[in-house]
Design an enzyme around this catalytic site. Structure first.
Site, PDB file in Angstrom:
ATOM      1  CE  LYS A  68     -76.072 144.513  25.733  1.00  0.00           C
ATOM      2  NZ  LYS A  68     -74.768 145.038  25.346  1.00  0.00           N
TER       3      LYS A  68
ATOM      4  N   GLY B  91     -70.503 143.560  14.286  1.00  0.00           N
ATOM      5  CA  GLY B  91     -69.355 143.496  15.183  1.00  0.00           C
ATOM      6  C   GLY B  91     -68.486 142.299  14.891  1.00  0.00           C
ATOM      7  CB  SER B  92     -66.180 140.483  17.081  1.00  0.00           C
ATOM      8  OG  SER B  92     -67.030 139.953  18.091  1.00  0.00           O
TER       9      SER B  92
ATOM     10  N   GLY C  70     -68.806 137.653  18.751  1.00  0.00           N
ATOM     11  CA  GLY C  70     -70.037 138.247  19.275  1.00  0.00           C
ATOM     12  C   GLY C  70     -71.253 137.854  18.457  1.00  0.00           C
ATOM     13  N   GLY C  71     -71.146 137.985  17.143  1.00  0.00           N
ATOM     14  CA  GLY C  71     -72.274 137.675  16.265  1.00  0.00           C
ATOM     15  C   GLY C  71     -72.647 136.210  16.310  1.00  0.00           C
TER      16      GLY C  71
ATOM     17  CD  GLU D  21     -71.466 144.353   8.194  1.00  0.00           C
ATOM     18  OE1 GLU D  21     -72.473 145.072   8.096  1.00  0.00           O
ATOM     19  OE2 GLU D  21     -70.304 144.786   8.117  1.00  0.00           O
TER      20      GLU D  21
ATOM     21  CB  CYS E  85     -67.346 145.812   8.005  1.00  0.00           C
ATOM     22  SG  CYS E  85     -68.470 147.083   7.461  1.00  0.00           S
TER      23      CYS E  85
ATOM     24  CD  GLU F 163     -62.281 141.696  10.324  1.00  0.00           C
ATOM     25  OE1 GLU F 163     -63.185 140.986  10.790  1.00  0.00           O
ATOM     26  OE2 GLU F 163     -62.462 142.838   9.865  1.00  0.00           O
TER      27      GLU F 163
END
Lengths: 485, 485
Positions: A144, A201-202, A205-206, A225, A262, A353
């Site tokens: 994606k 990603g965030s 989202g994860g 991650e 990251c 973060e």
């Protein structure tokens, strides 16, 4: 979502063929992908610059790393020992029961859905480490594309398609999905034919993908991650002898790539002292000198402004320094703030973060308070300790406790700059990732997409080459409890 | 739950000490546990017989397997290579950037909660494979005893306590919890200091723990081995030449241990033929000859009666044979039923496990229908194929598809009888387990309780022995991409 259903059906078909390909065939395919990406030449770099605002030199380097990764996985599967072959031969005369012949190796899980990351348009996106490791493992991939760099992603997907044709692989072993809707991601993760998911990603989202995957009728693994603030513990002895050097090193690390790595050091922790005050002044001077720069996309820039503003308003937090150059729109402003450990310990919001060039210095009154601050920090990708040789020995127990909650411990360095090699672990306890047991950098990343299968009492001709008596592939195997080639 | 909170706090304290113990120390400890269990002598066997209704010879064998497992893990940690050490040495002169020194190895996750299983009072309970592998990995263990054999469990826990004292390990490195309430299990899994869970039992029990664990603020891995019906595909050629032998072998496998093995063959599948009719008659004759026997506890016996009754009422299912000896209370009745593949394909209830001495024969009209039936079977611990050498070659693609959905494929054998050796994989795709990537039998079971950590640029004296230059432990390591000792 009819078209996405078709995508998964095709991916499953491709998997059934691709899973039987030899290590040699997969290696050739991965190398062909690397060559096709390189063959895209400067237009790929130019397109990525346009879509991500990342500088040319960084993107050239990232492309190199991406092709290097593909070739490392190619070497791994060509060599072949990664399947962890184990052979225990039969003992037909054993008493009271005969022992059967048993042989075990790793096999691929099935179709993998990979979400491209915004901050690495090459290395963690279309032909990035998730795709490369899944293809190496023998899985088919549905990628994606990240909506922040759709054309870059399409160009890389085109290179993969060329490699598919050149190598005669199944047309759907890799498929590129441009639908950027939330629903499309959810559909792909929930589809019964999807067997694993890779994401960078965030946290939000994860974690959403993790929740979808674990609440399916058949739960599947998600390797997400997510956020990490990568704490840096600066010990008193180091500040006495090299405060200026450390300040310079960290001003660079905090602002490298507009803080969009990251492993960006979002938290520094130390003990109050005249040397720390001096370090803070030197760091402030350096941070003021770094100009703001355009972030990956407006969404990330807006979040940075919002989260930085929120962080600076938390109780006890004071601004130490920010860039002296005025920021334009969509730019990240190099920023360092500070807070005393007492306030830090009371406020969980301070370990959230702030993605971008921001770092918070936590000042403890004592060594004991520094230890307490460590306990307040959740799982991280990395932690760093800056110290002189003798004080590192003195802090050995502390370093042990640090390693309890992170994936990589760095002594006297910076967390940014993730080396691609077998000894790299890029992962860490939750919430840094959803599965601390696996890395997303280095050849061990392929272990995420496989599971073991035992073959009991198989006719020799039906065994995979990896498990045949004569070891035709010449791989390392554990045979009757002994490692042998 | 105050006392359970204390248990976890103590387990965490014990972990912080135990995690630093050498492989040698852990090996001595594991071997001491085995010796102390053996020193319990016959009273342990008598107590287990009383609590589980299992026969003496089986329990003596299971105790042997349990001590053997403990000693295999001892050998593994004494040898030491299991930590997957990887070393990439520094290249300070590399261009454009120097390469740092990176070293990686596995470290233990933290306190592990283990749920004892009812069907293996030794091998999957108090000092069973979950406990042994977690202690080998360097984790502390909180063992929730199975309420069906509380005194057996207490005796084994006493043996572990003796070993703890003899070896000078932390008193709380292993703790025994007798609270059998649902709430206690939930509390242990949800406790923030718990870092992983091991479970062997029913689907409903394992899935509930999985859901608790994945919905925690910090999700943790759950290794639940749940139901499995272990399909057996009987190919036409084999029936032509050895129907009687296969029938005899399977009558024994279906009824072994009153069908209370997780690898019990609950499903047989074949293609209609005169030879299959003859096989079915021979199997029926053998099943009638096997007497009912007392099951592990009344709850399991009641469930067997209920689930068997339900299964026999499903559309198209007919009784082939049951034991000709009348059953007493709490006994499992050896039973074989059959159904045609058409009805089987329409009814997902027919792949639900009937835990006990029950097996369903699915009769296909054609090879194609047999292939379809395979696709209707969810993830399993094992699958077995009975076939002649030439027809196995003919069915090679089918065998490949079978291996796609199971953890172990057996040719011309029975699934019961799980060999404890490195090449054994005891696990499988959901719903057989919650994590197909790990085994609960064999030394690789220790991999469930560890994660990698990278040490970057460490002063040599602060490195674990496994990662020091001179390789003081003499273990296998990957050093600069080459395996070496």
């Amino acid at each position: 979502m009819n078209n996405l259903d078709t995508v998964l059906l095709q991916s499953r078909e491709a998997f059934l063929q691709y899973r039987t390909r030899s290590g040699m065939a997969k290696a050739n395919f991965l190398e062909a992908i690397a060559s096709e990406i390189e063959a895209l030449g400067d237009p790929l770099i130019q397109k990525a610059m346009e879509e991500t605002n990342l500088p040319e030199v960084r993107l050239i380097g990232e492309r190199g790393r991406t092709c290097n990764q593909l070739r490392q996985f190619a070497s791994m599967v060509r060599e072949g020992s990664w399947v962890e072959a184990r052979i225990d031969t039969a003992l037909p005369d054993r008493q009271p029961l005969p022992k059967p012949d048993l042989r075990k190796m790793m096999v691929p899980l099935g179709p993998v859905v990979v979400f491209g990351a915004s901050n690495f348009p090459f290395a963690y996106s279309t032909a990035g480490v998730d795709t490369a490791s899944a293809l190496a493992a023998g899985c088919s991939v549905v990628l994606k594309a990240h909506p922040a760099h759709p054309e870059t992603s399409a160009m890389v997907a085109g290179a993969i398609s060329k490699a598919i044709r050149a190598c005669g692989e199944h047309a759907h072993v890799f498929q590129h999905v441009q639908d950027s809707s939330f629903e499309a991601g959810k559909f792909l993760v929930q589809h019964p034919l999807t067997k694993a998911v890779g994401f960078t990603g965030s946290f939000s989202g994860g974690k959403a993908l993790y929740d979808y995957a674990t609440s399916r009728p058949e739960p599947i693994p998600v390797f997400a991650e997510m956020g990490s603030i990568n704490p840096v513990f600066i010990l008193p002895g180091a500040l006495k002898v090299r405060a200026a050097k450390v300040a310079e090193m960290y001003a660079a690390s905090i602002t490298q790539g507009v803080g969009q790595f990251c492993t960006n050091p979002g938290l520094m922790l130390s003990i109050q002292s005249p040397e720390l005050s001096s370090f803070t002044q030197q760091l402030a001077t350096k941070i003021r000198e770094v100009a703001p720069a355009t972030m990956l996309h407006p969404g990330i820039a807006n979040n940075f402004i919002k989260n930085r503003g929120k962080a600076l308003k938390e109780k006890g937090v004071t601004l130490v320094a920010e860039s002296s150059v005025p920021a334009k729109s969509n730019q990240g402003i190099p920023t360092v703030a500070s807070v005393n450990a007492e306030d830090f310990l009371k406020n969980p919001a301070l370990v959230e973060e702030v993605f971008g060039p921001y770092s918070l210095l936590v000042i403890s009154k004592s060594r004991e308070e520094l230890f307490k601050a460590l306990d307040a920090i959740p799982g991280q990708l990395t932690a760093t300790i800056i110290g002189e040789d003798d004080e590192l020995v003195d802090y050995a127990d502390f370093i042990q406790r640090v390693s309890d909650r992170v994936g990589r411990v760095i002594i006297n360095g910076v967390p940014t700059g993730v080396e691609v090699c077998p000894a790299m672990h890029h992962g860490g306890p939750f919430p840094a990732t959803t599965d601390s047991r696996f890395t997303s950098v280095g050849i061990d990343a392929a272990k995420r997409w496989v599971r073991p299968v035992s073959f009991q009492n198989f006719p020799h001709g039906l065994l995979p080459a990896e498990l045949q008596n004569q070891n035709p592939l010449g791989i390392w195997r554990m045979v009757n409890n002994t490692w042998t080639k």
